[in-house]
Scaffold this motif. Structure first.
Motif, PDB file in Angstrom:
ATOM      1  N   VAL A  39       0.787  -1.313  -0.090  1.00  0.00           N
ATOM      2  CA  VAL A  39      -0.038  -0.002  -0.109  1.00  0.00           C
ATOM      3  C   VAL A  39       0.975   1.177   0.109  1.00  0.00           C
ATOM      4  O   VAL A  39       0.656   2.175  -0.735  1.00  0.00           O
ATOM      5  N   MET A  40       1.789   1.270   0.782  1.00  0.00           N
ATOM      6  CA  MET A  40       2.742   2.504   0.715  1.00  0.00           C
ATOM      7  C   MET A  40       3.536   2.728  -0.581  1.00  0.00           C
ATOM      8  O   MET A  40       3.665   3.883  -0.976  1.00  0.00           O
ATOM      9  N   ARG A  41       3.757   1.664  -1.056  1.00  0.00           N
ATOM     10  CA  ARG A  41       4.761   1.720  -2.356  1.00  0.00           C
ATOM     11  C   ARG A  41       3.776   2.171  -3.392  1.00  0.00           C
ATOM     12  O   ARG A  41       4.045   3.076  -4.439  1.00  0.00           O
ATOM     13  N   THR A  42       2.387   1.648  -3.562  1.00  0.00           N
ATOM     14  CA  THR A  42       1.321   2.105  -4.518  1.00  0.00           C
ATOM     15  C   THR A  42       1.028   3.665  -4.142  1.00  0.00           C
ATOM     16  O   THR A  42       0.832   4.385  -5.256  1.00  0.00           O
ATOM     17  N   ALA A  43       0.950   4.101  -2.996  1.00  0.00           N
ATOM     18  CA  ALA A  43       0.562   5.592  -2.749  1.00  0.00           C
ATOM     19  C   ALA A  43       1.615   6.462  -3.258  1.00  0.00           C
ATOM     20  O   ALA A  43       1.407   7.401  -3.819  1.00  0.00           O
ATOM     21  N   LEU A  44       3.126   5.772  -3.116  1.00  0.00           N
ATOM     22  CA  LEU A  44       4.187   6.698  -3.507  1.00  0.00           C
ATOM     23  C   LEU A  44       4.055   7.061  -5.165  1.00  0.00           C
ATOM     24  O   LEU A  44       4.537   7.917  -5.502  1.00  0.00           O
ATOM     25  N   VAL A  45       3.932   5.846  -5.734  1.00  0.00           N
ATOM     26  CA  VAL A  45       4.206   5.895  -7.020  1.00  0.00           C
ATOM     27  C   VAL A  45       2.982   5.954  -7.959  1.00  0.00           C
ATOM     28  O   VAL A  45       2.936   6.537  -9.169  1.00  0.00           O
ATOM     29  N   ALA A  46       1.826   5.737  -7.420  1.00  0.00           N
ATOM     30  CA  ALA A  46       0.583   5.878  -8.123  1.00  0.00           C
ATOM     31  C   ALA A  46      -0.762   6.734  -7.722  1.00  0.00           C
ATOM     32  O   ALA A  46      -1.517   7.056  -7.888  1.00  0.00           O
ATOM     33  N   GLY A  47      -0.259   7.315  -6.338  1.00  0.00           N
ATOM     34  CA  GLY A  47      -1.267   7.999  -5.575  1.00  0.00           C
ATOM     35  C   GLY A  47      -2.225   7.486  -4.848  1.00  0.00           C
ATOM     36  O   GLY A  47      -2.103   6.085  -4.643  1.00  0.00           O
ATOM     37  N   ARG A  48      -3.081   8.380  -3.969  1.00  0.00           N
ATOM     38  CA  ARG A  48      -3.783   7.662  -2.890  1.00  0.00           C
ATOM     39  C   ARG A  48      -4.852   6.886  -3.105  1.00  0.00           C
ATOM     40  O   ARG A  48      -5.253   5.934  -2.563  1.00  0.00           O
ATOM     41  N   ARG A  49      -5.443   7.426  -4.406  1.00  0.00           N
ATOM     42  CA  ARG A  49      -6.654   6.657  -4.783  1.00  0.00           C
ATOM     43  C   ARG A  49      -6.331   4.922  -4.929  1.00  0.00           C
ATOM     44  O   ARG A  49      -6.922   4.030  -4.675  1.00  0.00           O
ATOM     45  N   LEU A  53      -7.282   1.507  -3.241  1.00  0.00           N
ATOM     46  CA  LEU A  53      -7.792   0.258  -3.792  1.00  0.00           C
ATOM     47  C   LEU A  53      -7.068  -0.822  -3.509  1.00  0.00           C
ATOM     48  O   LEU A  53      -7.428  -2.236  -3.427  1.00  0.00           O
ATOM     49  N   ALA A  54      -5.750  -0.810  -3.500  1.00  0.00           N
ATOM     50  CA  ALA A  54      -4.678  -2.051  -3.150  1.00  0.00           C
ATOM     51  C   ALA A  54      -5.028  -2.332  -1.792  1.00  0.00           C
ATOM     52  O   ALA A  54      -5.372  -3.669  -1.396  1.00  0.00           O
ATOM     53  N   ALA A  55      -5.311  -1.388  -0.852  1.00  0.00           N
ATOM     54  CA  ALA A  55      -5.770  -1.797   0.498  1.00  0.00           C
ATOM     55  C   ALA A  55      -7.301  -2.339   0.497  1.00  0.00           C
ATOM     56  O   ALA A  55      -7.327  -3.472   1.286  1.00  0.00           O
ATOM     57  N   LEU A  56      -8.113  -2.190  -0.271  1.00  0.00           N
ATOM     58  CA  LEU A  56      -9.386  -2.818  -0.285  1.00  0.00           C
ATOM     59  C   LEU A  56      -9.086  -4.201  -1.042  1.00  0.00           C
ATOM     60  O   LEU A  56     -10.103  -4.982  -0.374  1.00  0.00           O
ATOM     61  N   GLY A  57      -8.430  -4.326  -1.612  1.00  0.00           N
ATOM     62  CA  GLY A  57      -8.091  -5.878  -2.078  1.00  0.00           C
ATOM     63  C   GLY A  57      -7.413  -6.468  -1.004  1.00  0.00           C
ATOM     64  O   GLY A  57      -7.661  -7.629  -0.784  1.00  0.00           O
ATOM     65  N   VAL A  58      -6.674  -5.928  -0.200  1.00  0.00           N
ATOM     66  CA  VAL A  58      -5.929  -6.789   1.029  1.00  0.00           C
ATOM     67  C   VAL A  58      -7.036  -6.788   2.023  1.00  0.00           C
ATOM     68  O   VAL A  58      -7.455  -8.134   2.663  1.00  0.00           O
ATOM     69  N   LEU A  59      -8.187  -5.964   2.456  1.00  0.00           N
ATOM     70  CA  LEU A  59      -9.041  -6.098   3.175  1.00  0.00           C
ATOM     71  C   LEU A  59     -10.150  -7.156   2.679  1.00  0.00           C
ATOM     72  O   LEU A  59     -10.830  -7.971   3.764  1.00  0.00           O
ATOM     73  N   THR A  60     -10.308  -7.107   1.634  1.00  0.00           N
ATOM     74  CA  THR A  60     -11.425  -8.017   1.095  1.00  0.00           C
ATOM     75  C   THR A  60     -10.724  -9.382   1.210  1.00  0.00           C
ATOM     76  O   THR A  60     -11.405 -10.680   1.533  1.00  0.00           O
ATOM     77  N   GLY A  61      -9.429  -9.746   1.276  1.00  0.00           N
ATOM     78  CA  GLY A  61      -8.831 -10.905   1.318  1.00  0.00           C
ATOM     79  C   GLY A  61      -9.128 -11.370   2.752  1.00  0.00           C
ATOM     80  O   GLY A  61      -9.354 -12.485   3.186  1.00  0.00           O
TER      81      GLY A  61
END
Length: 222
Positions: A39-49, A53-61
């Motif tokens: 999630v941190m790496r995704t936020a750094l390179v692709a933004g908070r949104r 979404l990556a976090a939502l995938g984790v939480l769905t899991g």
């Protein structure tokens, strides 16, 4: 596991168990792991949104693992050495693939890297699926839920229903944690706009993912 009582109503002991689980889950949530790194790496390179979404995938899991624990599927995973090893190896290969891809990006010549490439390449669906697969392909999460959740379900209470309720507590804490992580990452991200900084970030994150993959691949069941 436990048989549901048709006359069951929420009671004090179960509420106390929820409170105890909330403390344990909070400590687990903030413990650094592959989900937080992703999630941190995704936020750094692709933004908070994309990060959320990556976090939502984790939480769905997490919710899916809770359902599996409640339905007994995770019990099969815990009992079957073949199923456990297959999922463990699959998870290690997936994490290794992510790590190698990031290291490859870090090693590309600067001329081949554009400032908008990371955000453009990571679609919403891909961000979500990365979070989901990273969580689902980790057998430790399933075994952990199977062993932890029963400790917080009062006997004669509906196990599946309570398991989902406990998982929702974990998910709520995860949402708050990932919001904080992504916000901090985006704030710091202003310092990482240069190509060189992105290469360093990819190299570090790729190495961390390979480390997680190696640990998962070499891990022995307790």
């Amino acid at each position: 596991m436990y048989v549901a009582d048709v006359n069951w109503t929420p009671g004090g002991p179960q509420i106390a168990a929820f409170a105890a689980f909330a403390v344990v889950a909070a400590l687990l949530t903030i413990t650094p792991g592959v989900d937080t790194v992703l999630v941190m790496r995704t936020a750094l390179v692709a933004g908070r949104r994309r990060a959320m979404l990556a976090a939502l995938g984790v939480l769905t899991g997490l919710l899916l693992w809770a359902c599996a624990a409640g339905l007994g599927v995770a019990a099969l995973l815990a009992a079957s050495e073949t199923a456990y090893q297959a999922l463990r190896i699959g998870g290690a290969l997936y994490l290794a693939g992510l790590g190698v891809r990031m290291l490859w990006r870090a090693g590309r010549p600067s001329a081949e890297r554009s400032e908008t490439a990371p955000a453009a390449a990571l679609s919403s669906a891909r961000a979500y699926s990365q979070g989901l697969l990273t969580n689902l392909l980790n057998p430790k999460v399933g075994v952990f839920y199977l062993t932890l959740l029963p400790q917080f379900v009062v006997p004669d209470h509906p196990f599946l229903l309570i398991s989902l309720g406990l998982a929702l507590v974990h998910v709520a804490e995860g949402v708050l944690w990932f919001l904080v992580v992504s916000w901090l990452a985006v704030r710091v991200g202003a310092l990482l706009r240069s190509r060189q900084a992105r290469r360093v970030l990819d190299a570090i994150t790729g190495t961390v993912f390979l480390g997680f993959a190696t640990r998962l691949a070499l891990e022995h069941r307790a």
